[in-house]
Motif scaffolding. Structure first.
Motif, PDB file in Angstrom:
ATOM      1  N   GLY A  50      68.572  70.517 123.353  1.00 31.67           N
ATOM      2  CA  GLY A  50      68.325  70.702 124.779  1.00 31.67           C
ATOM      3  C   GLY A  50      67.554  71.944 125.185  1.00 31.67           C
ATOM      4  N   PHE A  51      67.128  72.771 124.217  1.00 38.05           N
ATOM      5  CA  PHE A  51      66.354  73.978 124.505  1.00 38.05           C
ATOM      6  C   PHE A  51      67.049  74.891 125.507  1.00 38.05           C
ATOM      7  N   ASN A  52      68.357  75.111 125.282  1.00 36.43           N
ATOM      8  CA  ASN A  52      69.129  76.063 126.075  1.00 36.43           C
ATOM      9  C   ASN A  52      70.165  76.708 125.156  1.00 36.43           C
ATOM     10  N   TRP A  53      70.863  77.708 125.666  1.00 44.35           N
ATOM     11  CA  TRP A  53      71.799  78.457 124.817  1.00 44.35           C
ATOM     12  C   TRP A  53      72.937  77.589 124.290  1.00 44.35           C
ATOM     13  N   ASP A  54      73.471  76.705 125.115  1.00 43.01           N
ATOM     14  CA  ASP A  54      74.565  75.838 124.658  1.00 43.01           C
ATOM     15  C   ASP A  54      74.102  74.941 123.509  1.00 43.01           C
ATOM     16  N   ALA A  55      72.901  74.400 123.649  1.00 41.86           N
ATOM     17  CA  ALA A  55      72.356  73.540 122.596  1.00 41.86           C
ATOM     18  C   ALA A  55      72.132  74.338 121.310  1.00 41.86           C
ATOM     19  N   LEU A  56      71.688  75.581 121.436  1.00 40.77           N
ATOM     20  CA  LEU A  56      71.497  76.422 120.259  1.00 40.77           C
ATOM     21  C   LEU A  56      72.835  76.624 119.542  1.00 40.77           C
ATOM     22  N   HIS A  57      73.863  76.960 120.303  1.00 43.47           N
ATOM     23  CA  HIS A  57      75.184  77.143 119.699  1.00 43.47           C
ATOM     24  C   HIS A  57      75.634  75.864 119.002  1.00 43.47           C
ATOM     25  N   ASP A  58      75.469  74.727 119.655  1.00 44.59           N
ATOM     26  CA  ASP A  58      75.889  73.451 119.076  1.00 44.59           C
ATOM     27  C   ASP A  58      75.177  73.180 117.749  1.00 44.59           C
ATOM     28  N   CYS A  59      73.881  73.429 117.696  1.00 46.06           N
ATOM     29  CA  CYS A  59      73.121  73.155 116.473  1.00 46.06           C
ATOM     30  C   CYS A  59      73.417  74.174 115.367  1.00 46.06           C
ATOM     31  N   LEU A  60      73.601  75.437 115.744  1.00 43.31           N
ATOM     32  CA  LEU A  60      73.907  76.458 114.728  1.00 43.31           C
ATOM     33  C   LEU A  60      75.298  76.280 114.129  1.00 43.31           C
ATOM     34  N   THR A  61      76.138  75.490 114.760  1.00 48.82           N
ATOM     35  CA  THR A  61      77.470  75.240 114.208  1.00 48.82           C
ATOM     36  C   THR A  61      77.598  73.812 113.677  1.00 48.82           C
ATOM     37  N   ASP A  62      76.465  73.154 113.452  1.00 45.34           N
ATOM     38  CA  ASP A  62      76.474  71.793 112.914  1.00 45.34           C
ATOM     39  C   ASP A  62      75.725  71.742 111.572  1.00 45.34           C
ATOM     40  N   PHE A  63      74.407  71.748 111.595  1.00 40.29           N
ATOM     41  CA  PHE A  63      73.546  71.709 110.403  1.00 40.29           C
ATOM     42  C   PHE A  63      73.766  70.486 109.524  1.00 40.29           C
ATOM     43  N   SER A  64      74.270  69.395 110.068  1.00 38.07           N
ATOM     44  CA  SER A  64      74.500  68.194 109.271  1.00 38.07           C
ATOM     45  C   SER A  64      73.194  67.613 108.709  1.00 38.07           C
ATOM     46  N   TRP A  65      72.059  67.965 109.264  1.00 38.09           N
ATOM     47  CA  TRP A  65      70.759  67.464 108.838  1.00 38.09           C
ATOM     48  C   TRP A  65      70.141  68.319 107.725  1.00 38.09           C
ATOM     49  N   ILE A  66      70.775  69.417 107.363  1.00 38.12           N
ATOM     50  CA  ILE A  66      70.243  70.291 106.310  1.00 38.12           C
ATOM     51  C   ILE A  66      71.106  70.146 105.063  1.00 38.12           C
ATOM     52  N   GLU A  67      70.464  69.839 103.939  1.00 36.91           N
ATOM     53  CA  GLU A  67      71.206  69.620 102.701  1.00 36.91           C
ATOM     54  C   GLU A  67      71.629  70.916 102.010  1.00 36.91           C
ATOM     55  N   CYS A  68      70.844  71.963 102.133  1.00 29.70           N
ATOM     56  CA  CYS A  68      71.177  73.232 101.472  1.00 29.70           C
ATOM     57  C   CYS A  68      72.502  73.770 102.003  1.00 29.70           C
ATOM     58  N   HIS A  69      73.286  74.333 101.117  1.00 25.49           N
ATOM     59  CA  HIS A  69      74.555  74.934 101.518  1.00 25.49           C
ATOM     60  C   HIS A  69      74.306  76.228 102.299  1.00 25.49           C
ATOM     61  N   LYS A  70      73.412  77.062 101.764  1.00 21.12           N
ATOM     62  CA  LYS A  70      73.167  78.376 102.367  1.00 21.12           C
ATOM     63  C   LYS A  70      71.947  78.328 103.276  1.00 21.12           C
ATOM     64  N   ILE A  71      72.145  78.796 104.508  1.00 21.47           N
ATOM     65  CA  ILE A  71      71.075  78.872 105.494  1.00 21.47           C
ATOM     66  C   ILE A  71      70.952  80.339 105.895  1.00 21.47           C
ATOM     67  N   VAL A  72      69.746  80.884 105.756  1.00 21.65           N
ATOM     68  CA  VAL A  72      69.515  82.305 106.012  1.00 21.65           C
ATOM     69  C   VAL A  72      68.501  82.440 107.145  1.00 21.65           C
ATOM     70  N   LEU A  73      68.891  83.195 108.156  1.00 22.72           N
ATOM     71  CA  LEU A  73      68.052  83.442 109.324  1.00 22.72           C
ATOM     72  C   LEU A  73      67.717  84.935 109.347  1.00 22.72           C
ATOM     73  N   VAL A  74      66.455  85.264 109.080  1.00 24.72           N
ATOM     74  CA  VAL A  74      66.034  86.656 108.917  1.00 24.72           C
ATOM     75  C   VAL A  74      65.256  87.140 110.136  1.00 24.72           C
ATOM     76  N   HIS A  75      65.663  88.308 110.635  1.00 24.33           N
ATOM     77  CA  HIS A  75      64.986  88.963 111.755  1.00 24.33           C
ATOM     78  C   HIS A  75      64.464  90.305 111.248  1.00 24.33           C
ATOM     79  N   GLU A  76      63.166  90.418 111.041  1.00 26.84           N
ATOM     80  CA  GLU A  76      62.593  91.694 110.616  1.00 26.84           C
ATOM     81  C   GLU A  76      62.590  92.677 111.780  1.00 26.84           C
ATOM     82  N   ALA A  77      62.653  92.150 112.989  1.00 26.68           N
ATOM     83  CA  ALA A  77      62.780  92.944 114.218  1.00 26.68           C
ATOM     84  C   ALA A  77      63.510  92.076 115.230  1.00 26.68           C
ATOM     85  N   LEU A  78      64.136  92.719 116.192  1.00 19.73           N
ATOM     86  CA  LEU A  78      64.802  91.953 117.243  1.00 19.73           C
ATOM     87  C   LEU A  78      63.761  91.289 118.139  1.00 19.73           C
ATOM     88  N   PRO A  79      64.016  90.051 118.553  1.00 19.93           N
ATOM     89  CA  PRO A  79      63.098  89.453 119.532  1.00 19.93           C
ATOM     90  C   PRO A  79      63.085  90.323 120.791  1.00 19.93           C
TER      91      PRO A  79
END
Length: 126
Positions: A50-79
């Protein structure tokens, strides 16, 4: 004082691309809409995102579409989002990492530069 569930590193980590789903957040992002769109594409979010904060939370706590066990989100700088928006983003990341703790399906790791530790702690008032 509570510890944040993030990793703070001098240099971005490197992993075996065959075993880790690795995403680098573009440090040039300055709008919430840009951030949500970038995460949608990089993390292969489902079409119903849904391109909103609630949708982001929902997707970041699901990941059923990603087969890899480990998911790494790297921020070289803060947005460079407005502070209130950045706080919401950091809270969602924090809560999502905690949600995946001790879970057999996925492990979400969120990485920031050591240079951003004080800012992240200040924004989240740790």
């Amino acid at each position: 004082m509570e510890n944040l569930p993030f990793k703070f590193m001098k240099n971005p980590p490197s992993y075996d691309a065959a075993s880790v789903f690795y995403v680098r957040v573009d440090p040039a992002i300055r709008l919430t809409s840009e951030l949500l769109k970038a995460l949608y594409y990089m993390l292969w979010f489902p079409g119903y995102f849904g391109f909103n904060w609630d949708a982001l939370h929902d997707c970041l706590t699901d990941f059923s579409w990603i087969e890899c066990h480990k998911i790494v989100l790297v921020h070289e700088a803060l947005p460079e989002l407005p502070r209130d928006e950045l706080k919401i983003y950091l809270e969602i990341l924090r809560d999502s990492v905690i949600d995946w703790n001790n879970n057999d399906l996925h492990d979400l790791e969120v990485v920031f530069s050591d240079l951003n530790r004080v800012d992240v702690e200040s924004i989240l008032k740790v």
